[in-house]
Design an enzyme around this catalytic site. Structure first.
Site, PDB file in Angstrom:
ATOM      1  N   ASP A   1      -4.417 -17.223   1.318  1.00 15.84           N
ATOM      2  CA  ASP A   1      -3.853 -16.341   0.280  1.00 15.84           C
ATOM      3  C   ASP A   1      -2.464 -16.845  -0.124  1.00 15.84           C
ATOM      4  O   ASP A   1      -2.101 -16.839  -1.308  1.00 15.84           O
ATOM      5  CB  ASP A   1      -3.718 -14.891   0.782  1.00 15.84           C
ATOM      6  CG  ASP A   1      -4.934 -14.025   0.429  1.00 15.84           C
ATOM      7  OD1 ASP A   1      -6.064 -14.557   0.437  1.00 15.84           O
ATOM      8  OD2 ASP A   1      -4.760 -12.818   0.152  1.00 15.84           O
TER       9      ASP A   1
ATOM     10  N   TYR B   1     -12.166 -12.623  14.598  1.00 16.45           N
ATOM     11  CA  TYR B   1     -13.081 -11.893  13.722  1.00 16.45           C
ATOM     12  C   TYR B   1     -14.379 -11.535  14.434  1.00 16.45           C
ATOM     13  O   TYR B   1     -14.993 -10.516  14.137  1.00 16.45           O
ATOM     14  CB  TYR B   1     -13.446 -12.742  12.495  1.00 16.45           C
ATOM     15  CG  TYR B   1     -12.479 -12.666  11.340  1.00 16.45           C
ATOM     16  CD1 TYR B   1     -11.132 -12.969  11.511  1.00 16.45           C
ATOM     17  CD2 TYR B   1     -12.918 -12.307  10.075  1.00 16.45           C
ATOM     18  CE1 TYR B   1     -10.262 -12.920  10.446  1.00 16.45           C
ATOM     19  CE2 TYR B   1     -12.050 -12.257   9.003  1.00 16.45           C
ATOM     20  CZ  TYR B   1     -10.721 -12.568   9.196  1.00 16.45           C
ATOM     21  OH  TYR B   1      -9.863 -12.510   8.131  1.00 16.45           O
TER      22      TYR B   1
ATOM     23  N   ASP C   1      -7.301 -17.317   6.937  1.00 16.49           N
ATOM     24  CA  ASP C   1      -7.381 -16.201   5.982  1.00 16.49           C
ATOM     25  C   ASP C   1      -6.004 -15.965   5.368  1.00 16.49           C
ATOM     26  O   ASP C   1      -5.850 -15.864   4.149  1.00 16.49           O
ATOM     27  CB  ASP C   1      -7.872 -14.936   6.714  1.00 16.49           C
ATOM     28  CG  ASP C   1      -7.940 -13.736   5.789  1.00 16.49           C
ATOM     29  OD1 ASP C   1      -8.397 -13.893   4.645  1.00 16.49           O
ATOM     30  OD2 ASP C   1      -7.520 -12.636   6.214  1.00 16.49           O
TER      31      ASP C   1
ATOM     32  N   LYS D   1      -1.200 -21.956  17.229  1.00  9.36           N
ATOM     33  CA  LYS D   1      -0.066 -21.264  17.848  1.00  9.36           C
ATOM     34  C   LYS D   1      -0.099 -21.613  19.341  1.00  9.36           C
ATOM     35  O   LYS D   1      -0.162 -20.740  20.221  1.00  9.36           O
ATOM     36  CB  LYS D   1      -0.199 -19.742  17.602  1.00  9.36           C
ATOM     37  CG  LYS D   1       0.989 -18.919  18.025  1.00  9.36           C
ATOM     38  CD  LYS D   1       2.212 -19.060  17.142  1.00  9.36           C
ATOM     39  CE  LYS D   1       3.380 -18.294  17.725  1.00  9.36           C
ATOM     40  NZ  LYS D   1       4.647 -18.514  16.993  1.00  9.36           N
TER      41      LYS D   1
ATOM     42  N   ASP E   1       3.508 -20.261  12.237  1.00 11.56           N
ATOM     43  CA  ASP E   1       4.679 -19.656  11.578  1.00 11.56           C
ATOM     44  C   ASP E   1       5.436 -20.712  10.763  1.00 11.56           C
ATOM     45  O   ASP E   1       5.802 -20.495   9.609  1.00 11.56           O
ATOM     46  CB  ASP E   1       5.598 -18.943  12.589  1.00 11.56           C
ATOM     47  CG  ASP E   1       5.893 -19.764  13.832  1.00 11.56           C
ATOM     48  OD1 ASP E   1       5.278 -20.833  14.025  1.00 11.56           O
ATOM     49  OD2 ASP E   1       6.766 -19.337  14.629  1.00 11.56           O
TER      50      ASP E   1
HETATM   51  C1  IPM Z   1     -11.604 -13.671   2.695  1.00 12.58           C
HETATM   52  C2  IPM Z   1     -11.557 -12.172   2.906  1.00 12.58           C
HETATM   53  C3  IPM Z   1     -12.456 -11.767   4.054  1.00 12.58           C
HETATM   54  C4  IPM Z   1     -11.934 -12.447   5.315  1.00 12.58           C
HETATM   55  C5  IPM Z   1     -12.603 -10.261   4.312  1.00 12.58           C
HETATM   56  C6  IPM Z   1     -12.954  -9.490   3.088  1.00 12.58           C
HETATM   57  C7  IPM Z   1     -13.620 -10.012   5.374  1.00 12.58           C
HETATM   58  O1  IPM Z   1     -10.258 -11.729   3.096  1.00 12.58           O
HETATM   59  O2  IPM Z   1     -12.701 -14.212   2.481  1.00 12.58           O
HETATM   60  O3  IPM Z   1     -10.553 -14.300   2.727  1.00 12.58           O
HETATM   61  O4  IPM Z   1     -11.011 -11.944   5.961  1.00 12.58           O
HETATM   62  O5  IPM Z   1     -12.475 -13.496   5.656  1.00 12.58           O
HETATM   63 MN    MN Z   2      -8.759 -13.264   2.759  1.00 17.09          MN
END
Ligand code: IPM
Ligand code: MN
Ligand code: NAD
Length: 365
Positions: free
Chosen positions: A255, A144, A251, A194, A227
């Site tokens: 999710d 990032y 990240d 990884k 993975d």
């Molecule tokens: C998160 C989001 C952010 C990230 C984006 C919007 C920059 O996806 O906080 O998970 O990738 O960190």
């Molecule tokens: Mn995210």
């Protein structure tokens, strides 16, 4: 009786909708105990671009600097996607905020109440006792924040590059957060990398192994390739207790963890660093892990729980109000388990609006 001073950055899409709900819950919970909230609302993201021509206006940063914490909504959306990439809300507001306030540790609790196990794609049989795990994501390093560029090759083709870089001290400080979190839970940590391919992961694994041996010998430390970790998280999430990983893997995995735990709409987070606030506690940024959800924005149906629970985390980490945080968390739990559910966690049953969900939380406070 105390005054809690923070900045509210609601942002875009569902951000302002769920923020409104969270502030009402927070206000009710605090006022009942005689506490006062002192907050200013400041433009960020697309809202900052629209109002001040900048995703992160200086006035917003200054307001955050003089606060003890930031309660953040979400930024970004189709309206600003055509801007140059480094002017867009995500890259020009959220990432700089994390960097400016040195918020290197992102804590994302993966919690699924057993009563709503049906809301998880894993369903009841796989997770009869719900889920209770924690994802700790490194937040200010890795791909990032490494050098990036887009350029033209000699043959006229366009190429792009992002550098993934970590140094030992960055790995050690996030390892420490994972270790301390695990000491207060099941003394079990899984580090995810990884290391079979990526050089930064080789350094990550070596550093983590040495760090835990020296500082947390009582913790059971395991390692997984990312993975495999993605697969294990779906196969049997409760095999984890605390897992931690670098920025981009975190990240993605968070999710995944969110939906395994029911919905992205319930995943709250705390981003912390070493900066202390005026109370001598941790300065932090608190936000839902999900985004501005353009597909449901403006409909009044977003799940406000992640934003409400992020506010609870703010009470715990930046204001030292563990008891108040628990009251809010218990109220969310009671509301959801009592049958009030926004569409994302209703699994076919009756759905509540953002407003109804918020009211149910307040009733259960
Ligand atoms: C998160 C989001 C952010 C990230 C984006 C919007 C920059 O996806 O906080 O998970 O990738 O960190
Ligand atoms: Mn995210
Ligand atoms: P998203 O997280 O906004 O949405 C993904 C899916 O989850 C959508 O179907 C959405 O409706 C659902 N969802 C998310 N939060 C929800 C909630 N509270 N209640 C119910 N459903 C919810 O991801 P995306 O669509 O990839 O991104 C949309 C925009 O948000 C993009 O501009 C992205 O960059 C941005 N984003 C911002 C943040 C942040 O500010 N922290 C985080 C992630 C994405």
């Amino acid at each position: 009786m105390a005054t809690f001073k923070f900045s509210v950055l609601a942002g875009d899409g569902i951000g302002p909708e769920v923020m409104k709900a969270a502030l009402e819950v927070l206000k009710t919970a605090c006022e009942r105990e005689g506490h006062t909230l002192e907050y200013g609302e400041h433009a960020v993201g697309g809202a900052g671009i629209d109002k001040f021509g900048k995703a992160l206006p200086e006035s917003t940063v200054e307001a955050c600097r003089s606060s003890d914490a930031i309660l953040f909504g979400s930024v970004g959306g189709p309206k600003w996607e055509k801007l140059p990439p480094n002017e867009q809300p995500e890259r020009a507001a959220l990432l700089p905020l994390r960097k400016i306030f040195k918020l290197f540790a992102n804590i994302r609790p993966g919690l699924l109440y057993p009563e709503i196990a049906e809301a998880s794609p894993l369903k009841n049989a796989r997770i009869p006792n719900g889920i209770d795990i924690v994802c700790i994501r490194e937040l200010t390093g890795g791909i990032y924040f490494g050098d990036k560029k887009t350029w033209t090759l000699e043959n006229g083709e366009t190429a792009a590059m992002d550098v993934m870089q970590y140094r030992v001290s960055e790995i050690e400080r996030i390892a420490e957060v994972a270790g301390k979190t695990a000491m207060a839970r099941g003394k079990k940590v899984c580090s995810i990398d990884k290391a079979n391919v990526i050089e930064t992961s080789v350094l990550w694994r070596k550093t983590v192994t040495e760090y835990f041996k020296k500082h947390f010998p009582e913790i059971e430390l395991t390692h997984l390739y990312v993975d495999n970790a993605a697969m294990q998280l779906v196969r049997d999430p409760n095999q984890f207790d605390v897992f931690f990983t670098e920025n981009m893997f975190g990240d993605i995995l968070s999710d995944e963890m969110a939906v395994v735990c029911g919905s992205l709409g319930t995943l709250c987070s705390a981003s912390l660093g070493e900066i202390k606030n005026s109370l001598g506690l941790k300065f932090g940024l608190y936000e839902p892990a999900g985004g501005s959800a353009p597909d449901i924005a403006g409909k009044g149906i977003a799940n406000p729980c992640a934003q409400i629970l992020s506010a609870a985390m703010m009470m715990r980490y930046s204001f030292g109000q563990d008891c108040l945080a628990k009251k809010i968390e218990n109220a969310v739990r009671a509301a959801v388990c009592g049958g009030v559910r926004t569409a994302d966690i209703a699994f076919g049953g009756k759905t509540a609006s953002t407003e109804e969900m918020k009211n149910a939380v307040i009733e259960n406070l």
